[in-house]
Design a protein around this motif. Structure first.
Motif, PDB file in Angstrom:
ATOM      1  N   VAL A   1       0.838  -1.202   0.000  1.00 25.32           N
ATOM      2  CA  VAL A   1       0.000   0.000   0.000  1.00 25.32           C
ATOM      3  C   VAL A   1       0.873   1.252   0.000  1.00 25.32           C
ATOM      4  O   VAL A   1       0.583   2.223  -0.705  1.00 25.32           O
ATOM      5  N   LEU A   2       1.953   1.248   0.770  1.00 24.19           N
ATOM      6  CA  LEU A   2       2.872   2.391   0.790  1.00 24.19           C
ATOM      7  C   LEU A   2       3.415   2.680  -0.609  1.00 24.19           C
ATOM      8  O   LEU A   2       3.483   3.844  -1.029  1.00 24.19           O
ATOM      9  N   ALA A   3       3.805   1.642  -1.331  1.00 23.51           N
ATOM     10  CA  ALA A   3       4.342   1.833  -2.677  1.00 23.51           C
ATOM     11  C   ALA A   3       3.290   2.446  -3.600  1.00 23.51           C
ATOM     12  O   ALA A   3       3.598   3.329  -4.415  1.00 23.51           O
ATOM     13  N   VAL A   4       2.051   2.005  -3.463  1.00 22.07           N
ATOM     14  CA  VAL A   4       0.956   2.560  -4.259  1.00 22.07           C
ATOM     15  C   VAL A   4       0.725   4.019  -3.884  1.00 22.07           C
ATOM     16  O   VAL A   4       0.588   4.894  -4.755  1.00 22.07           O
ATOM     17  N   GLU A   5       0.695   4.305  -2.596  1.00 16.71           N
ATOM     18  CA  GLU A   5       0.460   5.681  -2.143  1.00 16.71           C
ATOM     19  C   GLU A   5       1.595   6.608  -2.559  1.00 16.71           C
ATOM     20  O   GLU A   5       1.362   7.768  -2.929  1.00 16.71           O
TER      21      GLU A   5
END
Length: 290
Positions: free
Chosen positions: A75-79
């Motif tokens: 999720v961090l990479a997407v955000e």
């Protein structure tokens, strides 16, 4: 000192890549030709699509900012990718796929030309891959598959595979009383059948024990499933089933699957789950263990 450390790490990675390529029988010249691309690919973070899609269903339904287990890094990479496109403020880059991240992802989907259900903030394989270009690679890719007809209703191939396995577990056939991709077709469904992954099961002639067994088997293969009765709403007895992590789920169905993970009944009253409680898993997780 930090620069030196990074240089040593990069050199170690390149040497390791040469060693692997050499073991495959490539000459030093051939290895030199492919190493830059291989090293660049290896350096990109990996986003687990299954984890991201699960978080996008559960996190917006939480009363707090608890992270979905196993999803934080993806999720961090997407955000971070959404932030780089000026779609998400830095303060929301936290590994929590809440409503703000949903809104940002929907904006990215619209930037690709998507509309309607294809731009509701739930990541799909194509949009996630596009977002990750140059930033991350995508693993455990999932998708609904093509549409097909069953019992006179439209569903997708992922849902069909899940129903077929449910029938194998039960030892008898199930008959649908409502399918998927039916926007506005049944106002009492509150939009849950507007997208993919959601079906109603006809339970005429089933005993209470059999109804519970069907709901349990549906849950085993990855549906959020409940036995519905006329006291709960303007509908006949049936079993309502939403395929967890179907990337064609309508927003309302996404909310139902998130509520299911959090122990609720998927209805507007936000009551406690009244179905058989078993370990929750998606269709993909079920397949890996059976």
């Amino acid at each position: 000192m930090k620069t030196m450390t990074m240089t040593r790490r990069a050199l170690t990675g390149v040497l390791a890549t040469f060693a692997v390529l050499g073991s495959l029988g490539l000459s030093a010249t051939q290895a030199s030709a492919v190493t830059p691309h291989a090293a660049q690919t290896a350096a990109l973070p990996v986003v687990d699509m299954e984890a991201v899609v699960k978080a996008a269903q559960i996190d917006p339904r939480r009363a707090d900012n608890t992270l979905t287990p196993g999803a934080k890094d993806s999720v961090l990479a997407v955000e971070q990718a959404l932030q780089a496109r000026n779609l998400l403020d830095a303060r929301w880059v936290d590994g929590y796929f809440g409503t703000t991240t949903i809104t940002a992802y929907a904006a990215f989907q619209r930037s690709l030309g998507y509309t309607g259900l294809a731009a509701n903030g739930l990541p799909g394989a194509t949009s996630l891959t596009a977002l990750g270009q140059g930033r991350f690679t995508v693993t455990r890719v999932i998708g609904p598959g093509a549409k097909l007809q069953r019992d006179g209703y439209t569903i997708n191939t992922r849902t069909q595979a899940m129903l077929t396995e449910t029938e194998r577990l039960l030892g008898f056939k199930l008959v649908l009383s409502q399918g998927s991709y039916n926007p506005g077709g049944d106002p009492t469904s509150a939009g849950t059948h507007d997208g993919g992954g959601v079906v109603d099961i006809n339970i005429d002639g089933m005993s209470a024990t059999t109804r519970t067994a069907v709901a349990k088997a549906l849950r085993q293969v990855g549906f959020a499933a409940w036995v519905r009765n006329p006291t709960q709403g303007d509908w006949p007895w049936h079993i309502h089933a939403a395929a967890i992590s179907d990337t064609d789920l309508s927003t309302q169905a996404q909310n139902q699957t998130g509520d299911y993970y959090l122990g609720f009944n998927g209805l507007a009253n936000h009551g406690a789950d009244d179905g058989p409680r078993i370990p929750i898993q998606t269709w993909e997780e079920y397949q890996r263990t059976h």
